[in-house]
Design a protein around this motif. Sequence first.
Motif, PDB file in Angstrom:
ATOM      1  N   ASP A 169       0.809  -1.313   0.109  1.00  0.00           N
ATOM      2  CA  ASP A 169      -0.149  -0.039  -0.108  1.00  0.00           C
ATOM      3  C   ASP A 169       1.035   1.041   0.121  1.00  0.00           C
ATOM      4  O   ASP A 169       0.400   2.157  -0.703  1.00  0.00           O
ATOM      5  CB  ASP A 169      -1.013   0.167   1.336  1.00  0.00           C
ATOM      6  CG  ASP A 169      -2.063  -1.018   1.104  1.00  0.00           C
ATOM      7  OD1 ASP A 169      -2.264  -1.724   0.079  1.00  0.00           O
ATOM      8  OD2 ASP A 169      -2.554  -1.326   2.228  1.00  0.00           O
TER       9      ASP A 169
ATOM     10  N   GLN B 273       3.818   1.550  -1.082  1.00  0.00           N
ATOM     11  CA  GLN B 273       4.429   1.512  -2.579  1.00  0.00           C
ATOM     12  C   GLN B 273       3.245   2.180  -3.692  1.00  0.00           C
ATOM     13  O   GLN B 273       3.687   3.191  -4.512  1.00  0.00           O
ATOM     14  CB  GLN B 273       4.972   0.544  -3.154  1.00  0.00           C
ATOM     15  CG  GLN B 273       6.177  -0.029  -2.161  1.00  0.00           C
ATOM     16  CD  GLN B 273       6.541  -1.611  -2.731  1.00  0.00           C
ATOM     17  OE1 GLN B 273       5.879  -2.313  -3.426  1.00  0.00           O
ATOM     18  NE2 GLN B 273       7.918  -1.824  -2.503  1.00  0.00           N
ATOM     19  N   LEU B 274       2.214   1.784  -3.464  1.00  0.00           N
ATOM     20  CA  LEU B 274       1.100   2.253  -4.450  1.00  0.00           C
ATOM     21  C   LEU B 274       0.799   3.396  -4.280  1.00  0.00           C
ATOM     22  O   LEU B 274       0.546   4.301  -5.158  1.00  0.00           O
ATOM     23  CB  LEU B 274      -0.087   1.343  -4.527  1.00  0.00           C
ATOM     24  CG  LEU B 274       0.108  -0.216  -4.688  1.00  0.00           C
ATOM     25  CD1 LEU B 274      -1.018  -0.962  -4.573  1.00  0.00           C
ATOM     26  CD2 LEU B 274       0.519  -0.436  -6.165  1.00  0.00           C
ATOM     27  N   ARG B 275       0.749   4.031  -2.905  1.00  0.00           N
ATOM     28  CA  ARG B 275      -0.005   5.431  -2.631  1.00  0.00           C
ATOM     29  C   ARG B 275       1.490   6.385  -3.141  1.00  0.00           C
ATOM     30  O   ARG B 275       1.054   7.436  -3.658  1.00  0.00           O
ATOM     31  CB  ARG B 275       0.130   5.443  -1.218  1.00  0.00           C
ATOM     32  CG  ARG B 275      -1.399   4.896  -0.726  1.00  0.00           C
ATOM     33  CD  ARG B 275      -1.682   5.189   0.588  1.00  0.00           C
ATOM     34  NE  ARG B 275      -2.755   4.527   1.136  1.00  0.00           N
ATOM     35  CZ  ARG B 275      -2.750   3.556   2.053  1.00  0.00           C
ATOM     36  NH1 ARG B 275      -1.540   2.923   2.313  1.00  0.00           N
ATOM     37  NH2 ARG B 275      -3.711   2.891   2.405  1.00  0.00           N
TER      38      ARG B 275
ATOM     39  N   THR C 151       1.262   6.471  -7.157  1.00  0.00           N
ATOM     40  CA  THR C 151       0.056   7.131  -7.750  1.00  0.00           C
ATOM     41  C   THR C 151       0.181   8.743  -7.156  1.00  0.00           C
ATOM     42  O   THR C 151      -0.406   9.798  -8.012  1.00  0.00           O
ATOM     43  CB  THR C 151      -1.278   6.694  -7.182  1.00  0.00           C
ATOM     44  OG1 THR C 151      -1.300   6.589  -5.521  1.00  0.00           O
ATOM     45  CG2 THR C 151      -1.478   5.337  -7.659  1.00  0.00           C
TER      46      THR C 151
ATOM     47  N   ALA D 139       4.720  -1.887  -8.765  1.00  0.00           N
ATOM     48  CA  ALA D 139       3.384  -1.641  -9.080  1.00  0.00           C
ATOM     49  C   ALA D 139       3.182  -2.000 -10.718  1.00  0.00           C
ATOM     50  O   ALA D 139       3.523  -1.086 -11.470  1.00  0.00           O
ATOM     51  CB  ALA D 139       2.888  -0.114  -8.854  1.00  0.00           C
TER      52      ALA D 139
ATOM     53  N   ALA E  34      -6.445   2.073  -0.241  1.00  0.00           N
ATOM     54  CA  ALA E  34      -5.989   0.794  -1.150  1.00  0.00           C
ATOM     55  C   ALA E  34      -7.273  -0.056  -0.803  1.00  0.00           C
ATOM     56  O   ALA E  34      -8.026  -0.376   0.104  1.00  0.00           O
ATOM     57  CB  ALA E  34      -4.806   0.163  -0.346  1.00  0.00           C
TER      58      ALA E  34
ATOM     59  N   ALA F 173      -5.040  -2.443  -5.156  1.00  0.00           N
ATOM     60  CA  ALA F 173      -5.070  -1.100  -6.262  1.00  0.00           C
ATOM     61  C   ALA F 173      -5.434   0.232  -5.384  1.00  0.00           C
ATOM     62  O   ALA F 173      -6.061   0.232  -4.114  1.00  0.00           O
ATOM     63  CB  ALA F 173      -6.140  -1.257  -7.231  1.00  0.00           C
TER      64      ALA F 173
ATOM     65  N   ALA G 230      -2.804   2.811  -9.635  1.00  0.00           N
ATOM     66  CA  ALA G 230      -1.826   1.774  -9.664  1.00  0.00           C
ATOM     67  C   ALA G 230      -2.239   0.497  -9.007  1.00  0.00           C
ATOM     68  O   ALA G 230      -2.742   0.462  -7.861  1.00  0.00           O
ATOM     69  CB  ALA G 230      -0.515   2.402  -8.684  1.00  0.00           C
ATOM     70  N   ALA G 231      -1.748  -0.591  -9.584  1.00  0.00           N
ATOM     71  CA  ALA G 231      -2.226  -1.853  -8.953  1.00  0.00           C
ATOM     72  C   ALA G 231      -1.164  -3.052  -9.154  1.00  0.00           C
ATOM     73  O   ALA G 231      -0.263  -2.880  -9.840  1.00  0.00           O
ATOM     74  CB  ALA G 231      -3.742  -2.435  -9.734  1.00  0.00           C
ATOM     75  N   ALA G 232      -1.451  -3.942  -8.233  1.00  0.00           N
ATOM     76  CA  ALA G 232      -0.234  -4.957  -8.094  1.00  0.00           C
ATOM     77  C   ALA G 232      -0.821  -6.283  -7.835  1.00  0.00           C
ATOM     78  O   ALA G 232      -1.910  -6.205  -6.881  1.00  0.00           O
ATOM     79  CB  ALA G 232       0.880  -4.802  -6.972  1.00  0.00           C
TER      80      ALA G 232
END
Length: 477
Positions: free
Chosen positions: A39, A41-43, A46, A76, A117, A131, A145-147
């Motif tokens: 989370d 990394q994704l934040r 984005t 991501a 997330a 995501a 951004a999703a993983a």
Amino acid sequence: MSLRVRLLLLTAALLLAGLGLTGTVLSDRLEHYQLDRLDTQLRALTGLISQAPGRGPAGAGARADLLDPALDLIGAPYLVYLDADGAVADGVLSSRLSRASLPPSSALRSTPADGSAVFLPAGDDSGRWRAVARPTRGWDGTVIAAAPMAAADATVAQLRTTSLISGAALLAVLTAVGWFALGRGLRPLRRIDRTAAAIAAGDLSERVPALAPPNTEIGHLTVSLNTMLGQLERAFAERAAAQDRMRRFVSDVSHELRTPLFVIKGSADLHRMGALAAPADLDDAMRRIDREATRLTALTEDLLLLASLDDAPEGQLDRAPMDLRTLATDARHDLHALDPARPVDLTGPEGTGPPGPAPVNADEARLRQVVTNLIGNAAAHTPPGTPVRIGVGTLDGRAILEIADQGPGMTAAQATHVFDRFYRTDRSRTRSPGTNAGLGLAIARSLAGAHGGDVELRTSPGAGARFRLTLPLLDAP
């Protein structure tokens, strides 16, 4: 179930619960750690992309070959742009992923654009995605951004599988070890069980061996059991001795009662048959009846006194302050009256010095009975003219009155039983009328015990006998 099995099952259940709880906590913490890392990394991604100026998806699509390694590096692998209507405008996907596994458009449009997330389903139902969505700055749209969670879920599943296998192996090993450990730990209890079985079979001398240090539970149990077994053995021995004494008592009483009753009945039968026609014969028969009736009365009174002393000794006393010197002086006069040729000395205890004071709080009548029995014993079992010493005073904080003779004395075996009821050192001797039936010394000791004292004997063959009456002093508590 045996104690061993129950303890093993309880231990195994506790171990299983502990291993299960530990595995659950570890897998849960690992899953939360991976989600928090992903989370973050994704934040971060984005947030960076949403603030960058540009032409939006067109520029991102033109540079997909450059962003692909970067997406794998930052964790991501899927970056997608949605226009103002929620349609997919462009996207960047890592080459290691299949487009069939991407989340569907409907799921992407449902992603909140506030940076929180969420989980999204995979398009081919192969797993789930994580995501994060944010609104873009340079154009009217949303960047997501999703993983995939496949690797993280596989790691957690692997941890759970490993925990389950290792926990099962550990449980099996520890259960086996616990079985032998409990068997060794319960071995002392089996020894105690065998000892109890031997005692139940009648061997009261059996004892539990020292199986453990005295400061352990088994040690405490061993000490307690041995103490209890000793008390049981003594109780059984005392009961057997009491039964034996009772049998002897009944036999002696029967013997003592038989002779006077036969004399009385024989005299009555002679009178009934007319064999006592002469007045002299009748008078002689009446004297025999009176003599034997007196013996019966004395024996009955002695037995009743002993029974009362056994039941409630203190209730038979009428205490008052007195001095044993009075009894000693009277005893000296009584001995002179019985045998004027007998030398009688009045001294202090142990024969040293003059008579001393011996104040006591006692029943004078009962103590006179004690002294009379002791004087009568000395007169009856020593030859006429044998010297006697009467000592009175205090010794070691006790009031003392002792009667010592220089007669033939007694053996150790005789001295052991001399205070027993109906015991006589010479059962074959002919007793004169009025002689007691072997109860005098027993009554003397019982009366002394009722006063909180005792009658002690020191004797040996050829050295005479010394009977000592000891009582608490008047000022003693």
